[in-house]
Design a protein around this motif. Structure first.
Motif, mmCIF file in Angstrom:
data_model
loop_
_atom_site.group_PDB
_atom_site.id
_atom_site.type_symbol
_atom_site.label_atom_id
_atom_site.label_comp_id
_atom_site.label_asym_id
_atom_site.label_seq_id
_atom_site.Cartn_x
_atom_site.Cartn_y
_atom_site.Cartn_z
ATOM 1 N N PHE A 139 0.812 -1.211 0.000
ATOM 2 C CA PHE A 139 0.000 0.000 0.000
ATOM 3 C C PHE A 139 0.850 1.269 0.000
ATOM 4 O O PHE A 139 0.333 2.346 0.256
ATOM 5 N N ALA A 140 2.134 1.151 -0.280
ATOM 6 C CA ALA A 140 3.009 2.316 -0.259
ATOM 7 C C ALA A 140 2.685 3.297 -1.387
ATOM 8 O O ALA A 140 2.889 4.504 -1.244
ATOM 9 N N GLY A 141 2.163 2.792 -2.490
ATOM 10 C CA GLY A 141 1.837 3.655 -3.624
ATOM 11 C C GLY A 141 0.786 4.704 -3.302
ATOM 12 O O GLY A 141 0.774 5.784 -3.900
ATOM 13 N N ILE A 142 -0.078 4.390 -2.350
ATOM 14 C CA ILE A 142 -1.089 5.365 -1.944
ATOM 15 C C ILE A 142 -0.414 6.600 -1.363
ATOM 16 O O ILE A 142 -0.764 7.737 -1.682
ATOM 17 N N PHE A 143 0.576 6.369 -0.514
ATOM 18 C CA PHE A 143 1.235 7.480 0.161
ATOM 19 C C PHE A 143 2.231 8.215 -0.736
ATOM 20 O O PHE A 143 2.487 9.400 -0.523
ATOM 21 N N THR A 144 2.776 7.536 -1.734
ATOM 22 C CA THR A 144 3.676 8.231 -2.657
ATOM 23 C C THR A 144 2.905 9.030 -3.703
ATOM 24 O O THR A 144 3.479 9.882 -4.370
ATOM 25 N N ALA A 145 1.609 8.755 -3.846
ATOM 26 C CA ALA A 145 0.801 9.498 -4.819
ATOM 27 C C ALA A 145 0.390 10.870 -4.283
ATOM 28 O O ALA A 145 0.223 11.807 -5.061
ATOM 29 N N PHE A 146 0.228 10.996 -2.971
ATOM 30 C CA PHE A 146 -0.231 12.267 -2.412
ATOM 31 C C PHE A 146 0.692 13.448 -2.733
ATOM 32 O O PHE A 146 0.197 14.510 -3.117
ATOM 33 N N PRO A 147 2.022 13.328 -2.596
ATOM 34 C CA PRO A 147 2.862 14.473 -2.988
ATOM 35 C C PRO A 147 2.733 14.835 -4.466
ATOM 36 O O PRO A 147 2.790 16.005 -4.827
ATOM 37 N N ALA A 148 2.524 13.808 -5.307
ATOM 38 C CA ALA A 148 2.338 14.092 -6.736
ATOM 39 C C ALA A 148 1.051 14.871 -6.969
ATOM 40 O O ALA A 148 1.015 15.796 -7.781
ATOM 41 N N PHE A 149 -0.007 14.512 -6.246
ATOM 42 C CA PHE A 149 -1.286 15.194 -6.413
ATOM 43 C C PHE A 149 -1.263 16.593 -5.808
ATOM 44 O O PHE A 149 -1.828 17.530 -6.362
ATOM 45 N N LEU A 150 -0.616 16.729 -4.669
ATOM 46 C CA LEU A 150 -0.626 18.016 -3.960
ATOM 47 C C LEU A 150 0.382 19.020 -4.510
ATOM 48 O O LEU A 150 0.077 20.208 -4.622
ATOM 49 N N PHE A 151 1.588 18.549 -4.836
ATOM 50 C CA PHE A 151 2.679 19.479 -5.143
ATOM 51 C C PHE A 151 3.246 19.356 -6.551
ATOM 52 O O PHE A 151 4.096 20.136 -6.939
ATOM 53 N N GLY A 152 2.830 18.356 -7.309
ATOM 54 C CA GLY A 152 3.284 18.267 -8.687
ATOM 55 C C GLY A 152 4.134 17.045 -8.978
ATOM 56 O O GLY A 152 4.482 16.267 -8.091
ATOM 57 N N PRO A 153 4.475 16.875 -10.244
ATOM 58 C CA PRO A 153 5.184 15.678 -10.697
ATOM 59 C C PRO A 153 6.572 15.485 -10.076
ATOM 60 O O PRO A 153 6.958 14.359 -9.789
ATOM 61 N N LEU A 154 7.308 16.571 -9.877
ATOM 62 C CA LEU A 154 8.660 16.429 -9.343
ATOM 63 C C LEU A 154 8.640 15.861 -7.921
ATOM 64 O O LEU A 154 9.399 14.936 -7.596
ATOM 65 N N THR A 159 9.486 11.330 -4.313
ATOM 66 C CA THR A 159 8.939 10.501 -3.237
ATOM 67 C C THR A 159 8.898 9.034 -3.651
ATOM 68 O O THR A 159 9.289 8.157 -2.874
ATOM 69 N N SER A 160 8.462 8.746 -4.853
ATOM 70 C CA SER A 160 8.384 7.357 -5.313
ATOM 71 C C SER A 160 9.769 6.734 -5.441
ATOM 72 O O SER A 160 9.984 5.590 -5.035
ATOM 73 N N GLY A 161 10.710 7.476 -6.003
ATOM 74 C CA GLY A 161 12.070 6.965 -6.151
ATOM 75 C C GLY A 161 12.746 6.724 -4.811
ATOM 76 O O GLY A 161 13.383 5.684 -4.589
ATOM 77 N N ILE A 183 4.614 10.517 -13.616
ATOM 78 C CA ILE A 183 3.427 10.304 -14.453
ATOM 79 C C ILE A 183 2.151 10.523 -13.647
ATOM 80 O O ILE A 183 1.184 11.115 -14.146
ATOM 81 N N LYS A 184 2.128 10.064 -12.380
ATOM 82 C CA LYS A 184 0.954 10.310 -11.524
ATOM 83 C C LYS A 184 0.689 11.811 -11.403
ATOM 84 O O LYS A 184 -0.450 12.260 -11.510
ATOM 85 N N GLY A 185 1.739 12.572 -11.170
ATOM 86 C CA GLY A 185 1.583 14.019 -11.034
ATOM 87 C C GLY A 185 1.136 14.685 -12.324
ATOM 88 O O GLY A 185 0.306 15.593 -12.313
ATOM 89 N N ARG A 213 -2.388 16.606 -12.893
ATOM 90 C CA ARG A 213 -2.383 18.001 -13.338
ATOM 91 C C ARG A 213 -3.165 18.161 -14.639
ATOM 92 O O ARG A 213 -3.834 19.175 -14.851
ATOM 93 N N LEU A 214 -3.102 17.146 -15.497
ATOM 94 C CA LEU A 214 -3.815 17.200 -16.768
ATOM 95 C C LEU A 214 -5.328 17.124 -16.578
ATOM 96 O O LEU A 214 -6.087 17.828 -17.235
ATOM 97 N N PHE A 215 -5.790 16.285 -15.639
ATOM 98 C CA PHE A 215 -7.217 16.034 -15.489
ATOM 99 C C PHE A 215 -7.895 16.845 -14.397
ATOM 100 O O PHE A 215 -9.120 16.829 -14.304
ATOM 101 N N LYS A 216 -7.172 17.551 -13.553
ATOM 102 C CA LYS A 216 -7.827 18.181 -12.405
ATOM 103 C C LYS A 216 -8.756 19.334 -12.790
ATOM 104 O O LYS A 216 -9.677 19.629 -12.056
ATOM 105 N N ASP A 217 -8.567 19.959 -13.923
ATOM 106 C CA ASP A 217 -9.419 21.071 -14.323
ATOM 107 C C ASP A 217 -10.429 20.690 -15.412
ATOM 108 O O ASP A 217 -11.124 21.552 -15.936
#
Length: 152
Positions: free
Chosen positions: A46-61, A66-68, A97-99, A103-107
């Protein structure tokens, strides 16, 4: 650099570190391995759930870093097999890619989002059918259990 920018960056880095820590705990204690053919074939966690949050909140970088780092530090904490650096690069790319997708779909509106998902589903279905047809034409057995006829 302005004080406000420093404060925002500090908050981003701190929250990213918190999510990284949660991902490492999840990777170490909340993951399990499904044996395939007698070996450790598939690791579910379930680690992917927690590594996705920084991508969603702060962007791809932030998501990529975080994932790496989750992959690399997770290996240092609980090594299983050899370390393969390209898997960490792959994890970084997955976070980026998650970020980017977020970013592509949020608007987008709900209607355009449904259309995009339908097109993606159609493309994946067509490609999967093509791969299946190609494998079947080559005579490759698609089941995990070998029968006498498939071996001969």
């Amino acid at each position: 650099m302005k004080k406000e920018n420093v404060r925002k960056r500090t908050i981003r880095i701190t929250l990213t570190a918190v999510f990284l820590g949660m991902a490492l705990v999840a990777k170490s204690f909340l993951s399990f391995t499904i044996p395939v053919f007698g070996g450790s074939g598939l690791r579910v966690g379930f680690a992917g759930i927690f590594t996705a949050f920084p991508a969603f909140l702060f962007g791809p970088l932030y998501g990529g870093i975080t994932s790496g780092l989750s992959d690399f530090i997770g290996y240092l904490i609980k090594p299983e097999g050899a370390y393969i650096p390209l898997l960490s690069v792959s994890a970084f790319c997955g976070g980026v890619i998650k970020g980017l997708i977020w970013r592509l779909f949020k608007d987008k509106s709900v209607k355009s989002f449904k259309i995009i998902l339908a097109v993606m589903f159609l493309v994946i279905t067509v490609l999967s059918g093509a791969v299946w047809g190609s494998l079947k034409a080559d005579g490759i057995n698609t089941s995990l259990i070998a029968t006498e006829n498939s071996v001969l």
